[in-house]
Design an enzyme around this catalytic site. Sequence first.
Site, short mmCIF file in Angstrom:
data_model
loop_
_atom_site.label_atom_id
_atom_site.label_comp_id
_atom_site.label_asym_id
_atom_site.label_seq_id
_atom_site.Cartn_x
_atom_site.Cartn_y
_atom_site.Cartn_z
N HIS A 60 0.81 -1.21 0.00
CA HIS A 60 0.00 0.00 0.00
C HIS A 60 0.85 1.27 0.00
O HIS A 60 0.51 2.25 -0.66
CB HIS A 60 -0.91 -0.01 1.23
CG HIS A 60 -1.90 1.12 1.26
ND1 HIS A 60 -3.08 1.08 0.55
CD2 HIS A 60 -1.87 2.31 1.89
CE1 HIS A 60 -3.75 2.21 0.75
NE2 HIS A 60 -3.04 2.97 1.56
N HIS A 121 -9.92 2.96 -0.07
CA HIS A 121 -10.03 2.44 1.29
C HIS A 121 -10.90 1.20 1.23
O HIS A 121 -11.94 1.10 1.89
CB HIS A 121 -10.61 3.50 2.24
CG HIS A 121 -9.82 3.63 3.50
ND1 HIS A 121 -10.39 3.75 4.74
CD2 HIS A 121 -8.48 3.64 3.72
CE1 HIS A 121 -9.45 3.85 5.67
NE2 HIS A 121 -8.28 3.79 5.07
#
Length: 765
Positions: A60, A121
């Site tokens: 990420h 998200h």
Amino acid sequence: MAPSRSALDTVALAASDPDRQQPWAELGLKADEYERIREILGRRPTGAELAMYSVMWSEHCSYKSSKVHLRQFGELAQEIRELQTNSAGEPIGRVLAGIGENAGVIDIGQGYAVSFKVESHNHPSYVEPYQGAATGVGGIVRDIIAMGARPVAVVDPLRFGPLDADDTHRVLPGIVAGVGGYGNCLGLPNIGGEAVFDATYLGNPLVNAGCIGVLRHEDLHLAKASGVGNQVVLYGARTGGDGIGGVSVLASETFDADGPAKRPSVQVGDPFMEKLLIECTLELYRAGVVAGIQDLGGAGLSCATTELASAGDGGMRCELDRVPLRDSTLSPEEILMSESQERMMAVVEPADIDAFMAICAKWDVEAVVIGEVTDSGRLEITWHGEVVVDVPPRTVAHDGPVYERPYARPDWQDALQADGAEALARPATGDELRATLLQLVASPNLCDKSWITDQYDRYVQGNTVLAQPADSGMIRVDEETNLGVSISTDCNGRFAKLDPYAGAQLALAESYRNVATGGAQPVAVSDCLNFGSPEDPDVMWQFAEACRGLKDACLELGIPVTGGNVSLYNQTGETAILPTPVVAVLGVIQDVTRRTPSSFQAAGDVVVQLGTTHEELSGSEWAHVVHGHLGGRPPAVNLANEHNLAALLQELVGTITSAHDLSDGGLAQGLAEAAMASGIGAIVGLDNLDQDAFVGLFAESTARAVVTVPADALEDLMAAASRHAVPATVIGTTGGDALVVEGQFDVPLTELRDAWTATLPAALG
């Protein structure tokens, strides 16, 4: 109370017991990555150092599987050297801050700039839908604040599993409530986005959140810690145990088929604290007391300290025990990994500290000096006087592993593309065409999304010009000149599955076209690239092809990619999501009072289709909804035609009375939406389109729009279309209370609207 020294894993202890077993695998690191950390440090890492490397070297944060493909977007910015200009010849679209910063910043003229970005998200929103989505909005807003901009609007491209699935009923209401709850509390209008349903998103919804911020050129701020002796200030909310390991444990691995139970990895948001943080930060900027700044999002303090230090003079010393805590039991490792929300880190000159603290106190925002900038080239962090971190900051923030993952065109791709929609049974009679239209407008992807968008405040602050269900969102930037910006986000994952190179270009083309239909000039791109596991060569091929397609298309259209996000490991078990390269296009409009609406405006206007319809039905909503079919090749991309259409639509501002892009659902859906939004019907004939009625109504060919124009301005429209080499075909007139297709069928708008609006309320209550 400080822990006993024997219990603390200090740098000195790490050097003296090199063989201590450490939980590197549990933190998401590979064996060779752990060994690389030991090589960099010349010893084993302390527990605190291991925590920092694990989050910052996660997929990420480090983009370790995607970085080799993302480099071309940086090269793209160098290749696009010609400045775009507005109608007055003033340069716009110049990149003031690009890839590598918290968010892109684009010059929009008149001394104004816009910061915008889209991020994901996804996994947190599956585990804890409300908080996952809410903190997704909070995080992207802080990225915009960190650039010196005032946030003015948000957008939310969403993807869910089938509408009738139990898990969709679990996650969708919470996600929508989280997006709306956080954005509404901040007073930010939600002006755009999508809600798309497909079986591959079951167990892995996509929650992409975007934000637009406005600033003057001179207010631009960057993330760097420069100036030896400058103070490092942590301000905002206190640090708690929420979000620990979010980027390494939650966002950078594949879900098991049964789904994870990882709620501690999901952050908890407080939008009212964020509102104070916004106003406090903007006043700090106005006071000139900020030398560098970084928001605390993914990886928390690990990210803020290492990125600020490595982008500045290269050194920083921090005292971790000064960090204000919500939970006094947190260890140094947990404090460094915590992703608690509503926090910022600023670099402040010593002479400005008192003024900085006074402004924070005015806004009731807690602020603490936790360190200072050094010229050591090291990031040194202490805990109650003991050194627990001593690392070269760049090795943590920027020099993580880079993987050239193997990728290859899947064996099944040829068979998929050979299975086109040509053989599918088609409606042949007027009654069958009518039934098909009603079935499509009521389908989950094409139906009215008011159940979702009515939970968002779309008009707060009073500067919203266009919002859902318009083709694009539009915000007024300057109340005196009416300068404004427009944004659209789009992606058809089915097209990307059929051909990821073309699919990414089609996502760009639709967003580009949507911005243009409102009358704005497209100037820049942000992306959010959502894919399955990078360890699957099929997925990596999809990713590589999508990046290549987007880069090539942006180069041809002359618009840069200013930033974005990659989200990988979006799959449950062996089922990867449809490749979903969401593309956001930012447009500039000189006078928002002259924007072009999407809906019909008056009876008696001439209806004109711009562009050419081809028999392109593979991957279409018709094939998906009526037949459950996915195969063939997506509609052909013609970027020259898209550019010409956009230029024509900008020239026609003030001449045409409405413009609606044609994409999902084809001409039939475009006409239905334009009519339902206004309550004004239309009578159209398809004889001039050189296609049979079915293809003319439901094909999804690109570079098309349907516009209306007063009869006395039709000649001007046709002349302009000829100059821009855009085919223009008169197909009917507006008026009445039904959508009439001559020789085929008519549908009262009340019946059409009943079908269109019933779907989500019936499914979700």
